[in-house]
Scaffold this active site. Structure first.
Site, PDB file in Angstrom:
ATOM      1  N   TYR A 181     -29.222 -11.860   7.933  1.00 55.97           N
ATOM      2  CA  TYR A 181     -28.715 -13.227   8.068  1.00 55.97           C
ATOM      3  C   TYR A 181     -28.250 -13.452   9.500  1.00 55.97           C
ATOM      4  O   TYR A 181     -27.334 -12.781   9.974  1.00 55.97           O
ATOM      5  CB  TYR A 181     -27.562 -13.394   7.079  1.00 55.97           C
ATOM      6  CG  TYR A 181     -26.898 -14.738   6.991  1.00 55.97           C
ATOM      7  CD1 TYR A 181     -27.479 -15.889   7.515  1.00 55.97           C
ATOM      8  CD2 TYR A 181     -25.672 -14.868   6.346  1.00 55.97           C
ATOM      9  CE1 TYR A 181     -26.854 -17.119   7.410  1.00 55.97           C
ATOM     10  CE2 TYR A 181     -25.037 -16.090   6.230  1.00 55.97           C
ATOM     11  CZ  TYR A 181     -25.632 -17.215   6.763  1.00 55.97           C
ATOM     12  OH  TYR A 181     -25.003 -18.429   6.653  1.00 55.97           O
ATOM     13  N   LYS A 195     -32.839 -14.683   7.162  1.00 59.07           N
ATOM     14  CA  LYS A 195     -32.257 -15.991   6.882  1.00 59.07           C
ATOM     15  C   LYS A 195     -31.812 -16.513   8.243  1.00 59.07           C
ATOM     16  O   LYS A 195     -30.852 -16.004   8.830  1.00 59.07           O
ATOM     17  CB  LYS A 195     -31.068 -15.902   5.923  1.00 59.07           C
ATOM     18  CG  LYS A 195     -30.414 -17.261   5.676  1.00 59.07           C
ATOM     19  CD  LYS A 195     -29.157 -17.165   4.832  1.00 59.07           C
ATOM     20  CE  LYS A 195     -28.523 -18.555   4.688  1.00 59.07           C
ATOM     21  NZ  LYS A 195     -27.236 -18.499   3.933  1.00 59.07           N
TER      22      LYS A 195
END
Length: 353
Positions: free
Chosen positions: A183, A211
């Site tokens: 992420y 992400k």
């Protein structure tokens, strides 16, 4: 006396185990790793990784609370069932939206295990087991895989930031535990995970993808290299999916309008994307998860209970949210027939939970 009794019990257990043909291992770490992937062949592991990489819509699921601040598992189950029925393919459990940062690790692993046991056959369960401490990230990730999560979400070490080499070494260590989505959200960590770091991580077999919150240009560049990406920005997700090459989105807004986002990920529909944009923007008027917590209380999907440091939107912002959701249409929110601005005193704000 207690120590002698414990020794007696331990001795009896060892004799029983030896009688049954099993001897306790002196290498505890070997036994622990054996729990993670029992009997799973290399082919099965690859199939598991690929199944996560195909998910178009993953919801960063909200964690609902009881009035005392403990988990409301009945409400959690209703939310997850709503997601599954509306075409959501996976959920992030205990992420920023799910307030993993406010959980003890016992709570964190428990809610991951609960999601796996109840919904692991219907959707992918991705546990947020990242930490700015590599030691904590490894321990939590190992536990998450032990209870059956399909993949882990990992964040780069925040606040106590490290070097580029440190980032690579940190992520390689946690990816050794199992499949991971990384992420990148510099607005929260104050450190960008650069393309050079991502390209190095992509060499690891357990790297599933990014992400990515820095925008669609970077997603497009990664997609051109065959690196899987999910948009981390709801307002850019439609274009990320259909124009920049993203696999899909890890969404906050889909907590309330999962069917809308499932459609946006399945087919290009600029008109629908424009229609839902005011809601997505409103949800991020203050740092996430303040907006989604407020709206889900306003719709009755969860009890109006906040764990500090989060507090609800102001009455003025809540009234604006009512107008936005009514303009979108309450038929877009499964199970909701009314949205109220609520009064301030209707919210419970807890400093101890």
């Amino acid at each position: 006396m207690a120590r002698a009794l414990q020794a007696t019990r331990g001795s009896w257990k060892n004799r029983r185990n030896e009688k049954e043909g099993w001897k306790p291992s002196r290498r505890v770490n070997v036994a622990a790793r054996a729990v993670l992937t029992p009997g799973r062949t290399q082919g099965k592991q690859q199939e598991r990784r690929e199944s996560v990489k195909k998910c178009r819509l993953i919801t960063a699921i909200k964690t609902p609370y009881l009035n005392n601040g403990k988990f409301d598992l009945e409400a959690f189950d209703r939310l997850v069932e709503m997601q599954a029925n509306q075409g959501v393919e996976g959920i992030i459990v205990g992420g920023t939206t799910g307030e993993g940062q406010l959980m003890s690790w016992d709570e964190h692993i428990m809610i991951i295990a609960h999601a796996v046991n109840n919904y692991g056959n219907q959707m992918k369960i991705i546990g947020n087991t990242g930490s700015n401490s590599t030691r904590e990230a490894l321990h939590a990730t190992e536990q998450g895989f032990a209870v059956g999560m399909h993949a882990a979400l990992q964040i780069n070490p925040y606040y106590g930031k490290t070097s580029e080499k440190g980032l690579i070494t940190h992520f390689q260590a946690v990816m050794d535990e199992g499949p991971c989505i990384v992420y990148n959200v510099p607005g929260r960590t104050a450190q960008d995970i650069t393309p050079r770091v991502v390209e190095k991580m992509a060499e690891h077999p357990n790297f599933l993808g990014m992400k990515e919150c820095t925008g669609n240009e970077r997603i497009s560049n990664y997609a051109a290299q065959g690196i899987t990406c999910w948009s981390g920005n709801d307002d850019e997700a439609h274009d990320a999916r259909h124009q920049a090459g993203a696999t899909g989105v890890i969404s906050v807004t889909s907590n309330v309008v999962p069917g809308v986002f499932a459609k946006l990920m399945a087919e290009e529909d600029g008109e629908l994307a424009t229609k839902v944009a005011p809601l997505a923007n409103w949800l991020f008027r203050e740092p996430n998860p303040v907006g989604i917590n407020t709206l889900m209380a306003m719709t009755g999907l969860v009890k109006p209970v906040f764990r500090l440091p989060y507090v609800p939107y102001s009455k003025e912002l809540r009234e604006e949210g009512v107008r936005i959701l009514n303009d979108l249409g309450l038929d877009s929110v499964p199970g909701v027939t009314e949205v109220r601005a609520m009064e301030d005193e209707e919210f419970t704000i807890l400093s101890r939970y």
